[in-house]
Scaffold this motif. Structure first.
Motif, PDB file in Angstrom:
ATOM      1  N   ARG A 114       0.835  -1.210   0.000  1.00 20.78           N
ATOM      2  CA  ARG A 114       0.000   0.000   0.000  1.00 20.78           C
ATOM      3  C   ARG A 114       0.867   1.257   0.000  1.00 20.78           C
ATOM      4  O   ARG A 114       0.563   2.238  -0.686  1.00 20.78           O
ATOM      5  CB  ARG A 114      -0.939  -0.001   1.214  1.00 20.78           C
ATOM      6  N   SER A 115       1.937   1.229   0.771  1.00 16.28           N
ATOM      7  CA  SER A 115       2.827   2.388   0.839  1.00 16.28           C
ATOM      8  C   SER A 115       3.525   2.627  -0.498  1.00 16.28           C
ATOM      9  O   SER A 115       3.661   3.773  -0.948  1.00 16.28           O
ATOM     10  CB  SER A 115       3.870   2.175   1.939  1.00 16.28           C
ATOM     11  N   LEU A 116       3.950   1.551  -1.148  1.00 22.45           N
ATOM     12  CA  LEU A 116       4.611   1.681  -2.445  1.00 22.45           C
ATOM     13  C   LEU A 116       3.633   2.211  -3.494  1.00 22.45           C
ATOM     14  O   LEU A 116       3.980   3.070  -4.317  1.00 22.45           O
ATOM     15  CB  LEU A 116       5.175   0.330  -2.876  1.00 22.45           C
ATOM     16  N   ALA A 117       2.398   1.706  -3.445  1.00 25.02           N
ATOM     17  CA  ALA A 117       1.378   2.186  -4.375  1.00 25.02           C
ATOM     18  C   ALA A 117       1.080   3.665  -4.142  1.00 25.02           C
ATOM     19  O   ALA A 117       0.862   4.427  -5.093  1.00 25.02           O
ATOM     20  CB  ALA A 117       0.104   1.363  -4.224  1.00 25.02           C
ATOM     21  N   ALA A 118       1.086   4.083  -2.870  1.00 19.74           N
ATOM     22  CA  ALA A 118       0.837   5.491  -2.550  1.00 19.74           C
ATOM     23  C   ALA A 118       1.944   6.381  -3.112  1.00 19.74           C
ATOM     24  O   ALA A 118       1.686   7.496  -3.583  1.00 19.74           O
ATOM     25  CB  ALA A 118       0.733   5.673  -1.039  1.00 19.74           C
ATOM     26  N   ALA A 119       3.185   5.888  -3.069  1.00 14.36           N
ATOM     27  CA  ALA A 119       4.295   6.649  -3.652  1.00 14.36           C
ATOM     28  C   ALA A 119       4.091   6.817  -5.151  1.00 14.36           C
ATOM     29  O   ALA A 119       4.324   7.895  -5.713  1.00 14.36           O
ATOM     30  CB  ALA A 119       5.616   5.935  -3.369  1.00 14.36           C
ATOM     31  N   GLY A 120       3.638   5.748  -5.798  1.00 16.44           N
ATOM     32  CA  GLY A 120       3.367   5.834  -7.225  1.00 16.44           C
ATOM     33  C   GLY A 120       2.250   6.807  -7.548  1.00 16.44           C
ATOM     34  O   GLY A 120       2.307   7.535  -8.544  1.00 16.44           O
ATOM     35  N   LEU A 121       1.232   6.845  -6.687  1.00 14.36           N
ATOM     36  CA  LEU A 121       0.123   7.775  -6.907  1.00 14.36           C
ATOM     37  C   LEU A 121       0.569   9.226  -6.764  1.00 14.36           C
ATOM     38  O   LEU A 121       0.081  10.102  -7.488  1.00 14.36           O
ATOM     39  CB  LEU A 121      -1.011   7.484  -5.923  1.00 14.36           C
ATOM     40  N   LEU A 122       1.473   9.493  -5.827  1.00 21.95           N
ATOM     41  CA  LEU A 122       1.999  10.853  -5.678  1.00 21.95           C
ATOM     42  C   LEU A 122       2.688  11.304  -6.965  1.00 21.95           C
ATOM     43  O   LEU A 122       2.494  12.428  -7.441  1.00 21.95           O
ATOM     44  CB  LEU A 122       2.990  10.907  -4.512  1.00 21.95           C
ATOM     45  N   ILE A 123       3.498  10.414  -7.517  1.00 25.46           N
ATOM     46  CA  ILE A 123       4.212  10.738  -8.752  1.00 25.46           C
ATOM     47  C   ILE A 123       3.235  10.857  -9.918  1.00 25.46           C
ATOM     48  O   ILE A 123       3.354  11.752 -10.761  1.00 25.46           O
ATOM     49  CB  ILE A 123       5.286   9.670  -9.033  1.00 25.46           C
ATOM     50  N   ALA A 124       2.247   9.952  -9.963  1.00 28.03           N
ATOM     51  CA  ALA A 124       1.251   9.991 -11.036  1.00 28.03           C
ATOM     52  C   ALA A 124       0.455  11.287 -11.005  1.00 28.03           C
ATOM     53  O   ALA A 124       0.191  11.901 -12.049  1.00 28.03           O
ATOM     54  CB  ALA A 124       0.312   8.795 -10.910  1.00 28.03           C
TER      55      ALA A 124
END
Length: 226
Positions: free
Chosen positions: A165-175
């Motif tokens: 979940r944390s890794l996905a959240a990092a990707g969402l920030l960049i997206a």
């Protein structure tokens, strides 16, 4: 020795006062007014404009607070408003060109940003220490990738689900920063955001979760930015 006459002493006195008056005039002169810099925004960039070196100039910079520094784009105009409008056009054209140049990921269908875009995004978004630790570990692993268990351990997570979940959240920030629509992906099993960072390999055994590998663009960007 000849003594100076009274007339010469009077003339010298007038000359002295004249010089003092001239110096006083220089001291009393008001300082030149400081140039006014207007600060605005366009998209994800801060815009600064004003009169510079004989003309109106508008420049775009990363929005604060940001670790990234440096000018993004610049434009000039006959008026300050014209310079700002020209800068907006430059930024919009730049973003359109970037979007057009993104490669399509064969697994997810997402448009993968360039190394330059990822570098800018990583310098702008705020990643937590665990997120940075996971991305660094994945970058060091390269094409071999990492299992979910090893990714979780790299960031100190006890739960693989929490790490994902944390890794996905990092990707969402960049997206979000790069205006990438993660809903365009085809792989419904990949958490939103994670697909922008990398992909999974096939599991070695049936039903086994594969390793996670960063997109090469992400890995190159992390080596430059972190």
């Amino acid at each position: 020795m000849a003594q100076p006459s009274s007339s010469s002493r009077v003339a010298a006195g007038h000359s002295l006062f004249d010089r003092m008056g001239k110096k006083q005039k220089k001291t009393d002169r008001a300082p030149a007014p400081a140039q006014t810099i207007l600060v605005g925004a366009h998209g994800r960039y801060q815009v600064k404009s004003g009169w510079l070196a004989g003309g109106f100039v508008a420049r775009a910079f990363p929005k604060p607070p940001a670790r990234a520094r440096g000018m993004i784009a610049e434009a000039t105009g006959a008026t300050e408003e014209a310079a700002i409008a020209a800068l907006h056009d430059v930024i919009d054209a730049r973003e359109a060109q970037r979007t057009k140049g993104r490669r399509a990921d064969p697994q997810t269908g997402l448009g993968i940003p360039s190394v330059e875009e990822y570098v800018e995004a990583v310098g702008q978004v705020t990643l937590s220490r665990p997120q940075t630790a996971m991305l660094t570990a994945l970058c060091l692993a390269g094409e071999d990738g990492l299992t979910d268990a090893r990714i979780a351990r790299a960031a100190g997570y006890k739960s693989e689900a929490s790490a994902n979940r944390s890794l996905a959240a990092a990707g969402l920030l960049i997206a979000e920063y790069l205006s990438v629509d993660t809903r365009a992906r085809d792989d419904a099993d990949t958490p939103d955001g994670a697909a922008l960072l990398g992909f999974r390999t096939a599991g070695e055994l049936e039903g086994e979760t594969g390793r996670r590998i960063l997109h090469p663009e992400v890995c190159h960007a992390l080596r430059m930015a972190l």
